[in-house]
Motif scaffolding. Structure first.
Motif, PDB file in Angstrom:
ATOM      1  N   UNK A  20      45.741  27.857  41.403  1.00 35.63           N
ATOM      2  CA  UNK A  20      45.241  29.118  40.847  1.00 35.63           C
ATOM      3  C   UNK A  20      45.803  29.413  39.448  1.00 35.63           C
ATOM      4  N   UNK A  21      46.494  28.442  38.865  1.00 38.88           N
ATOM      5  CA  UNK A  21      47.194  28.687  37.600  1.00 38.88           C
ATOM      6  C   UNK A  21      46.244  28.881  36.421  1.00 38.88           C
ATOM      7  N   UNK A  22      44.986  28.478  36.586  1.00 37.69           N
ATOM      8  CA  UNK A  22      44.032  28.631  35.487  1.00 37.69           C
ATOM      9  C   UNK A  22      42.876  29.546  35.865  1.00 37.69           C
ATOM     10  N   UNK A  23      43.128  30.420  36.832  1.00 40.70           N
ATOM     11  CA  UNK A  23      42.199  31.518  37.102  1.00 40.70           C
ATOM     12  C   UNK A  23      42.327  32.568  35.994  1.00 40.70           C
ATOM     13  N   UNK A  24      41.287  33.331  35.721  1.00 43.18           N
ATOM     14  CA  UNK A  24      41.411  34.456  34.777  1.00 43.18           C
ATOM     15  C   UNK A  24      42.235  35.616  35.342  1.00 43.18           C
ATOM     16  N   UNK A  25      42.479  35.606  36.646  1.00 42.74           N
ATOM     17  CA  UNK A  25      43.352  36.624  37.255  1.00 42.74           C
ATOM     18  C   UNK A  25      44.780  36.410  36.767  1.00 42.74           C
ATOM     19  N   UNK A  26      45.455  37.496  36.437  1.00 44.35           N
ATOM     20  CA  UNK A  26      46.853  37.407  35.977  1.00 44.35           C
ATOM     21  C   UNK A  26      47.802  37.269  37.173  1.00 44.35           C
ATOM     22  N   UNK A  27      47.664  36.169  37.887  1.00 48.76           N
ATOM     23  CA  UNK A  27      48.507  35.951  39.059  1.00 48.76           C
ATOM     24  C   UNK A  27      49.976  35.788  38.670  1.00 48.76           C
ATOM     25  N   UNK A  28      50.846  36.252  39.560  1.00 48.29           N
ATOM     26  CA  UNK A  28      52.279  35.964  39.471  1.00 48.29           C
ATOM     27  C   UNK A  28      52.750  35.552  40.856  1.00 48.29           C
ATOM     28  N   UNK A  29      53.869  34.835  40.907  1.00 48.68           N
ATOM     29  CA  UNK A  29      54.477  34.505  42.189  1.00 48.68           C
ATOM     30  C   UNK A  29      55.305  35.662  42.705  1.00 48.68           C
ATOM     31  N   UNK A  30      55.615  35.612  44.001  1.00 49.14           N
ATOM     32  CA  UNK A  30      56.434  36.663  44.615  1.00 49.14           C
ATOM     33  C   UNK A  30      57.867  36.577  44.089  1.00 49.14           C
ATOM     34  N   UNK A  31      58.409  37.707  43.659  1.00 42.27           N
ATOM     35  CA  UNK A  31      59.808  37.748  43.232  1.00 42.27           C
ATOM     36  C   UNK A  31      60.279  39.190  43.239  1.00 42.27           C
ATOM     37  N   UNK A  32      61.574  39.366  43.263  1.00 44.09           N
ATOM     38  CA  UNK A  32      62.154  40.705  43.197  1.00 44.09           C
ATOM     39  C   UNK A  32      61.860  41.371  41.852  1.00 44.09           C
ATOM     40  N   UNK A  33      61.796  40.565  40.804  1.00 51.13           N
ATOM     41  CA  UNK A  33      61.501  41.117  39.475  1.00 51.13           C
ATOM     42  C   UNK A  33      60.092  41.700  39.419  1.00 51.13           C
ATOM     43  N   UNK A  34      59.157  41.041  40.071  1.00 49.22           N
ATOM     44  CA  UNK A  34      57.768  41.521  40.079  1.00 49.22           C
ATOM     45  C   UNK A  34      57.667  42.825  40.870  1.00 49.22           C
ATOM     46  N   UNK A  35      58.370  42.902  41.986  1.00 43.84           N
ATOM     47  CA  UNK A  35      58.356  44.136  42.775  1.00 43.84           C
ATOM     48  C   UNK A  35      58.987  45.283  41.972  1.00 43.84           C
ATOM     49  N   UNK A  36      60.025  44.964  41.229  1.00 42.11           N
ATOM     50  CA  UNK A  36      60.660  45.984  40.381  1.00 42.11           C
ATOM     51  C   UNK A  36      59.693  46.460  39.301  1.00 42.11           C
ATOM     52  N   UNK A  37      58.968  45.515  38.705  1.00 42.72           N
ATOM     53  CA  UNK A  37      57.979  45.859  37.684  1.00 42.72           C
ATOM     54  C   UNK A  37      56.877  46.740  38.267  1.00 42.72           C
ATOM     55  N   UNK A  38      56.454  46.434  39.486  1.00 43.06           N
ATOM     56  CA  UNK A  38      55.406  47.228  40.144  1.00 43.06           C
ATOM     57  C   UNK A  38      55.874  48.670  40.346  1.00 43.06           C
ATOM     58  N   UNK A  68      35.495  35.880  35.707  1.00 45.77           N
ATOM     59  CA  UNK A  68      36.140  36.833  34.778  1.00 45.77           C
ATOM     60  C   UNK A  68      35.834  38.295  35.088  1.00 45.77           C
ATOM     61  N   UNK A  69      34.629  38.592  35.608  1.00 50.82           N
ATOM     62  CA  UNK A  69      34.302  39.986  35.916  1.00 50.82           C
ATOM     63  C   UNK A  69      35.128  40.501  37.089  1.00 50.82           C
ATOM     64  N   UNK A  70      35.391  39.630  38.059  1.00 49.46           N
ATOM     65  CA  UNK A  70      36.272  40.004  39.170  1.00 49.46           C
ATOM     66  C   UNK A  70      37.697  40.161  38.663  1.00 49.46           C
ATOM     67  N   UNK A  71      38.125  39.215  37.826  1.00 54.00           N
ATOM     68  CA  UNK A  71      39.486  39.249  37.302  1.00 54.00           C
ATOM     69  C   UNK A  71      39.753  40.521  36.496  1.00 54.00           C
ATOM     70  N   UNK A  72      38.746  40.992  35.785  1.00 53.04           N
ATOM     71  CA  UNK A  72      38.932  42.211  34.987  1.00 53.04           C
ATOM     72  C   UNK A  72      39.319  43.392  35.866  1.00 53.04           C
ATOM     73  N   UNK A  73      38.653  43.530  37.016  1.00 52.68           N
ATOM     74  CA  UNK A  73      38.992  44.612  37.942  1.00 52.68           C
ATOM     75  C   UNK A  73      40.393  44.417  38.501  1.00 52.68           C
ATOM     76  N   UNK A  74      40.699  43.206  38.920  1.00 53.51           N
ATOM     77  CA  UNK A  74      42.013  42.930  39.513  1.00 53.51           C
ATOM     78  C   UNK A  74      43.121  43.158  38.497  1.00 53.51           C
TER      79      UNK A  74
END
Length: 682
Positions: A20-38, A68-74
Motif C-alpha cells: 500500500x506504499x504507493x496508494x494516494x491514501x496518506x497511510x502510516x503505520x501504527x505507532x505511539x507517535x501517530x496516536x499522539x499526533x491524532x 484518488x477521489x477516495x483518498x481525498x476523503x480519507x
C-alpha cells in the motif's frame, strides 16, 4: 518505474504494508507517535487491518485505496493507519472483538473508525467504493457535529471490549474430570460431518488443534467412532483440492463442504500444525497416505517458504496472474481439461479418473481443481491395473504438471518471518522426524532452531515477534514464546541435547516474569513492558491456531515434569480451572485445553533412558504414538532433575514413571511399549 504516489508505508518492513506504499491514501503505520499526533490534531483514526495473502484486502485496495477521489476523503478527514494483522495481532484482537460486537461477524480487511485515542465507534469488512465514500463522509460529519454522541458510543464499546475478555480466577476445588470431557466430546460431535470430515457446513477449515485432541482422546479412550471421524477428516482433507496435489502443502480452507475448492492462500501456521497432526496420525494408524502428506508439506515449505538462513516465511498469496495477465484467485493451481489432455497424452484417462476431471472436480470458467474421492486400490481395480502401475502413471503425471506449473507466474510471497509461526512449523518438522525417522527433517529442524536463536532472540533473553531483511523490530507476544518453548522442548526430546530444554526453561521464566497476571492466574498476550490500547488481552479461545495461554499451560505441565517444578504445575492447574466451565459449554473452542485436561485426568508418563544405547532406545520408542508421555535421557550424566539418580547401573535402562514414581526399569523398548499399552487398557 516511477510511482505517482508514495506514503510513509514505504519505510515499513511488512510486505502487506509495502503493498500500500504507493496508494494516494496518506497511510502510516501504527505507532505511539501517530496516536499522539491524532490526539493533538483531534482527528479520528481510520484503521485498516489485513494481511498479505488476503484476497478481499487486495480487492478493496484496488477499488478504494488506489482511487484518488477516495483518498481525498480519507486524507481530509482521518489519520489513516494500515496494520498487518500478522505483525500486530495485539491490535487485531482488539478491533476484531469490536467489529464482532458491532456487526455480529468478522473478517478481513477489517476497517475501523476510532476516536483519536483508539476507541472504536464504527467498523466493517470489505466495502464497495461508492458505499465507502458515502459512509466515511457521514462519519466525518457526525464526528464534527455530534462528538458527544460519538464519544458515548465509543465509551460503551470500550467497556464491552474490556468485559468480553475478562477471565476470572476460579476458586472451585474440583478439576473437570474425564466423564465431563466425554460429555463435552459427545455434545461437540453433533456438528461433525461423518461422511466428509470436518464440520457439517461450508466453508470448511482444517482445525488441526481439534483433530489433534480428538486423536489423543479417542486413542486413550478406545473410542472407535471418534477415531473413524478423525481418519475420515484427515483422509478427505488429503484427497481434496485444499491439499495441493501437485506441489504439496495445504491452503487455508475450502469454500465448499467436500474440501474441493480452496481459498488458495497457503499459510505457514496451517502447514506447521498439519505436518505435526499427520505425522502423529501416521504413527497411530500406519496409513501411508498420512506419511505422504507430511512429506508433501515439508517439501513445499522447504522449497517455497524457507530463506537462506532457514527461517520460514509467512505465506503465499491466493492470487496470481492468469493467462491474460490479470490477478485471479487460484490461477497458479487450476487446470483446464484441454491443457491436461495435451500434457498427459496417453496418461490422461487414468489421471482424469484418479483426480476427477469430470463434473465432481469441475470448479468454474473451464477450470478443474484436482480432488480424489476413491482409494488408490479402488482406482487400480477400476482400470485393471496393479497398484505399482497406477503409482507410476500418477507420479509421472504429477511431475509433468509440476514442471508446467513452475512456468506460470507464481503467487506473491509474504517473506516476513514470524516467530510464533516458525515455532509451529519447527514443531511440525520435529514430529515428522520423530514419527517418520528421516534424518534430513532433524537437520532442517536444527537449522531453523539455530535461526530462532540467532535472529529472533533479544539481548535480555526474550524473543522478537518478526524478522525481515536482517531486522527484527517488534517485541515478542505470548504466542511467540509459547510456540518456541513447545518446539524447543520437543527438540530436546528427539535429540537429548539439554541446551534446548534449558533454553525452553529460560524462556518460560521470562514469560512468568513479564506476562503472568497473578490476580487471575493467566498470561497476558503482551508483555507488561509494552504499551496497549483499551485492554491487555488474555487469549484463551483455541481457534485455527491454539490460544497462546493453552499452549503455555501445556508447556508448564511438561516442564514441571522435566524440572520437578511444583509452581509450574500449580499455575497450569489454575489456568485449566479458569476455563473449564467454558469447556463444558463450548468444547470446540477449547480443544487444546481439553488435551491438558487429559494430562491431568489420565496417567501421564515420564520416560527416562540412561546408558550407552540411549539414542538407539530413543529411536525405538519415539516411532510409536504416545500422546501421554514425555521422553528424557542421557548416556552418563545430566543436569536435569528428571534424570537424577538414574546412572547407578552400567546397563542401558528405561524408566517408566508417573510424577517421579517409577516402575522397575526395563532394558528393552518393547517391554516399555507393552507396559504403556497395558496401562491404556485399564
Amino acid at each position: 518505474m516511477s510511482n505517482t504516489y508514495t506514503n510513509a508505508l514505504v519505510h515499513e518492513s511488512s510486505p502487506y504494508l509495502q503493498q500500500h506504499a504507493h496508494n494516494p491514501v496518506n497511510w502510516v503505520g501504527w505507532s505511539e507517535d501517530i496516536l499522539k499526533l491524532a490526539r493533538e490534531s483531534n482527528k479520528p483514526l481510520l484503521i485498516s487491518i489485513g494481511y498479505a495473502a488476503c484476497h478481499w484486502c487486495h480487492v478493496m485496495e484496488h477499488e478504494c485505496f488506489e482511487d484518488p477521489s477516495v483518498a481525498e476523503i480519507m486524507n481530509s478527514h482521518f489519520i489513516n493507519i494500515k496494520v498487518d494483522r500478522e505483525e500486530r495481532p495485539d491490535i487485531d484482537h482488539i478491533y476484531m472483538d469490536a467489529l464482532q460486537m458491532m456487526t455480529g461477524s468478522g473478517g478481513w480487511p477489517l476497517n475501523i473508525v476510532a476516536l483519536p485515542d483508539g476507541r472504536p465507534f464504527w467498523g466493517a469488512t470489505y466495502v464497495k467504493k461508492n458505499d465507502w465514500m458515502e459512509v466515511l463522509t457521514q462519519l466525518a460529519s457526525l464526528y464534527n457535529s455530534d462528538k458527544k454522541r460519538v464519544v458515548e458510543y465509543a465509551q460503551n464499546m470500550e467497556d464491552g471490549i474490556k468485559a468480553i475478555n475478562l477471565v476470572e480466577l476460579n476458586n472451585q476445588k474440583d478439576l473437570i474430570d474425564i466423564d465431563e470431557l466425554s460429555t463435552s466430546v459427545k455434545n461437540w460431535s453433533k456438528y461433525f460431518d461423518l461422511e466428509m470430515g470436518g464440520y457439517n457446513r461450508a466453508p470448511k477449515f482444517m482445525m488441526p488443534v481439534n483433530l489433534n485432541f480428538l486423536l489423543h482422546y479417542a486413542t486413550l479412550q478406545h473410542d472407535e467412532a471418534i477415531l473413524d471421524y478423525v481418519d475420515v477428516s484427515l483422509t478427505k482433507m488429503a484427497w481434496g483440492g485444499v491439499y495441493d496435489q501437485v506441489g504439496g502443502g495445504f491452503s487455508r480452507y475450502s469454500v465448499d463442504a467436500k474440501w474441493h475448492v480452496p481459498h488458495f492462500e497457503k499459510m505457514l501456521y496451517d502447514n506447521g500444525q498439519l505436518a505435526s497432526l499427520y505425522a502423529q496420525a501416521y504413527a497411530a494408524t500406519g496409513k501411508e497416505l498420512f506419511k505422504e502428506v507430511v512429506e508433501g508439506i515439508i517439501e513445499f515449505v522447504s522449497k517455497e517458504l524457507t530463506n537462506q538462513d532457514f527461517g520460514f516465511y509467512s505465506s503465499l498469496d491466493a492470487d496470481s496472474l492468469d493467462k491474460s495477465g490479470k490477478l485471479q484467485e487460484g490461477a497458479f493451481y487450476v487446470w483446464e481439461k484441454e491443457e491436461l489432455v495435451q500434457l498427459l497424452e496417453d496418461k490422461f484417462e487414468i489421471f482424469a479418473s484418479y483426480f476427477n476431471i469430470n463434473e465432481y472436480g469441475y470448479w468454474e470458467d473451464k477450470n478443474y481443481v484436482l480432488i480424489r474421492n476413491r482409494s488408490f486400490k479402488q482406482v487400480a481395480l477400476d482400470h485393471e491395473l496393479s497398484e505399482s502401475q497406477l503409482q507410476e502413471i500418477i507420479t509421472e503425471s504429477l511431475s509433468i504438471l509440476k514442471i508446467t506449473r513452475q512456468k506460470r507466474p507464481a503467487p506473491r510471497l509474504d517473506d516476513k518471518v514470524l516467530t510464533s509461526w516458525n515455532g509451529l512449523m519447527l514443531k511440525g518438522i520435529i514430529d515428522a522426524y520423530k514419527y517418520l525417522g528421516k534424518g534430513e527433517y532433524l537437520s532442517l529442524a536444527l537449522k531453523n532452531a539455530q535461526f530462532i536463536l540467532q535472529h529472533l532472540t533479544t539481548t535480555d533473553g526474550g524473543l522478537y515477534h518478526n524478522h525481515k531483511d536482517g531486522k527484527s523490530s517488534i517485541n515478542g507476544y505470548l504466542e511467540d514464546y509459547a510456540s518456541v518453548i513447545d518446539a524447543f522442548t520437543a527438540l530436546y526430546e528427539v535429540t537429548l541435547e539439554e541446551t534446548w530444554i534449558e533454553t525452553a526453561m529460560k524462556l518460560t521464566n521470562h514469560v512468568i516474569s513479564n506476562f503472568y497476571d497473578a490476580d487471575n492466574g493467566m498470561f497476558y498476550f503482551t508483555s507488561k513492558k509494552d504499551t496497549y490500547v483499551i485492554r491487555r488481552t488474555v487469549e484463551t479461545y483455541d481457534n485455527v491456531i491454539p490460544s497462546s495461554n493453552s499452549i503455555m499451560a501445556k508447556n508448564l505441565f511438561r516442564l514441571s515434569r522435566f524440572f520437578n517444578e511444583e509452581n509450574f504445575e500449580k499455575i497450569t492447574h489454575q489456568q485449566l480451572k479458569n476455563v473449564q466451565n467454558e469447556i463444558r459449554r463450548n468444547a470446540q473452542s477449547y480443544a487444546n485445553w481439553m488435551q491438558l485436561a487429559l494430562y491431568f485426568n489420565q496417567p501421564f508418563y515420564e520416560i527416562a533412558i540412561t546408558g550407552s544405547e540411549v539414542h538407539e532406545k530413543l529411536n525405538e520408542l519415539q516411532r510409536s504414538y504416545i500422546p501421554n508421555a514425555l521422553i528424557s535421557g542421557a548416556e552418563k550424566k545430566s543436569n536435569l532433575p528428571i534424570l537424577k539418580h538414574r546412572f547407578e547401573s552400567p546397563d542401558t535402562l528405561i524408566y517408566l514413571c508417573e510424577k517421579g514414581q517409577c516402575q522397575l526399569p526395563r532394558s528393552r523398548s518393547k517391554e516399555v511399549l507393552t507396559q504403556l499399552r497395558q496401562s491404556a487398557l485399564h
